[in-house]
Enzyme design. Structure first.
Site, PDB file in Angstrom:
ATOM      1  N   CYS A  38       0.891  -1.161   0.000  1.00 14.33           N
ATOM      2  CA  CYS A  38       0.000   0.000   0.000  1.00 14.33           C
ATOM      3  C   CYS A  38       0.925   1.206   0.000  1.00 14.33           C
ATOM      4  O   CYS A  38       1.537   1.517   1.016  1.00 14.33           O
ATOM      5  CB  CYS A  38      -0.898   0.027   1.233  1.00 14.33           C
ATOM      6  SG  CYS A  38      -1.806   1.588   1.376  1.00 14.33           S
ATOM      7  N   CYS A  65      -0.446   4.342   2.416  1.00  8.27           N
ATOM      8  CA  CYS A  65      -0.392   4.235   3.882  1.00  8.27           C
ATOM      9  C   CYS A  65      -0.017   2.810   4.245  1.00  8.27           C
ATOM     10  O   CYS A  65       1.126   2.422   4.051  1.00  8.27           O
ATOM     11  CB  CYS A  65      -1.691   4.692   4.535  1.00  8.27           C
ATOM     12  SG  CYS A  65      -3.206   4.094   3.780  1.00  8.27           S
ATOM     13  N   SER A  66      -0.958   2.020   4.750  1.00 11.95           N
ATOM     14  CA  SER A  66      -0.585   0.657   5.136  1.00 11.95           C
ATOM     15  C   SER A  66      -1.778  -0.286   5.020  1.00 11.95           C
ATOM     16  O   SER A  66      -1.940  -1.182   5.843  1.00 11.95           O
ATOM     17  CB  SER A  66      -0.038   0.652   6.560  1.00 11.95           C
ATOM     18  OG  SER A  66      -0.983   1.229   7.431  1.00 11.95           O
ATOM     19  N   CYS A  67      -2.640  -0.094   4.011  1.00 11.25           N
ATOM     20  CA  CYS A  67      -3.810  -0.955   3.820  1.00 11.25           C
ATOM     21  C   CYS A  67      -3.371  -2.410   3.676  1.00 11.25           C
ATOM     22  O   CYS A  67      -2.416  -2.708   2.956  1.00 11.25           O
ATOM     23  CB  CYS A  67      -4.597  -0.507   2.595  1.00 11.25           C
ATOM     24  SG  CYS A  67      -5.259   1.148   2.799  1.00 11.25           S
TER      25      CYS A  67
END
Lengths: 88, 196
Positions: B104, B107-109
């Site tokens: 991602c 961000c950090s999906c």
């Protein structure tokens, strides 16, 4: 709601760098790719961040590394709202 | 404005929001903790391992999983629900010709329901920026050297969809049971930074 693009269509992403929230990453701006599949209908992230819910078609769009970075032999696939796309 | 979310300012903002919501009586002090605990208790990489092992032993399940993962997961008692909204999942299959890897970049999906909380490196700017442009080098740093002939497909979970890699079943495992196969799968294998 009818979708503007079909699988296999060539598209170009927006090259605008908005001053609001968006889910179109910098590296994929102003790039040409191919619609791989539909990816559902979801509220446009840019507007939802401003408290406005506007459902819109999302597409899986595949780009070559050459197109994105000018090098590499891989591909990168992103989920892109219809607003981010125009005809190639 | 699709730049990094810096952890500390956002954490501070969340704390302030929580405090305001509690002050106004909109949020019970324990409510959020209870919801998070219940959610993280169910969310574990063991779920992802079960998905893969079933797909390895059951061709019908594998086909349904690749076609519509959200519809196939309930067959083994799993779902992408539990968060604020059910997430759309795509399972991408490694083959002799293609290797998939997930990131991602914004961000950090991450498919938390199937993999638990994401590892620190997954959230690092170094991984997020480099795996999209130089996946072969990044995978080599993880100890995964792919043949030049293997096509690498990177999936950026930049919007609503989450991804899970279906690794290739290791050779000489025909005699193993589904349970035993479950133990062979690794979390990094489901992100694509390891072979299995």
């Amino acid at each position: 709601m009818s979708e503007r693009y079909r699988i296999g269509d060539r598209v170009r992403t927006s090259d605008v760098d908005p001053d609001h929230h968006t889910r179109l990453p910098h590296y994929a701006r102003g790039k040409r790719g191919t619609v791989l599949d539909r990816d559902g209908v979801h509220p446009l992230a840019d507007l939802r961040a401003q408290g406005i819910v506007q459902e819109q078609e999302v597409y899986l769009v595949r780009f070559t590394a050459q197109e994105l970075f000018g090098q590499g032999d891989h591909s990168v696939t992103l989920s892109l709202w219809e607003d981010y796309l125009s005809d190639e | 404005m699709s730049d990094d979310h810096d952890d500390s300012p956002i954490a501070a903002r969340v704390r302030e929001l929580e405090a305001i919501l509690e002050e106004k009586g909109l949020l019970d002090a324990q409510e959020l903790d209870r919801a998070l605990e219940a959610w993280t208790h169910r969310a574990s990489p063991a779920n992802g391992f079960r998905v893969v092992a079933r797909a390895w032993v059951d061709d019908g399940f594998r086909a349904r999983l690749l076609q519509d993962a959200n519809a196939a997961l309930p067959e083994i008692g799993l779902s992408m629900g539990g968060g604020l909204q059910p997430q759309q999942l795509h399972v991408v299959e490694n083959t002799e010709r293609v290797h998939n890897v997930i990131v991602c970049t914004l961000c950090s999906c991450y498919p938390i329901a199937l993999l638990g909380p994401s590892p620190t490196w997954y959230k690092s700017p170094a991984y997020r920026s480099k795996v999209v442009s130089h996946p072969r080098e990044v995978l080599a740093q993880f100890g995964l050297t792919l043949p030049e002939t293997t096509e690498i497909q990177v999936w950026d979970a930049n919007a609503e969809s989450r991804y899970l890699v279906l690794p290739r079943r290791p050779e000489n495992t025909e005699h193993l049971t589904e349970d035993e196969l479950t133990k062979m799968v690794t979390r990094n294998g489901l992100i694509g930074t390891a072979a299995v």
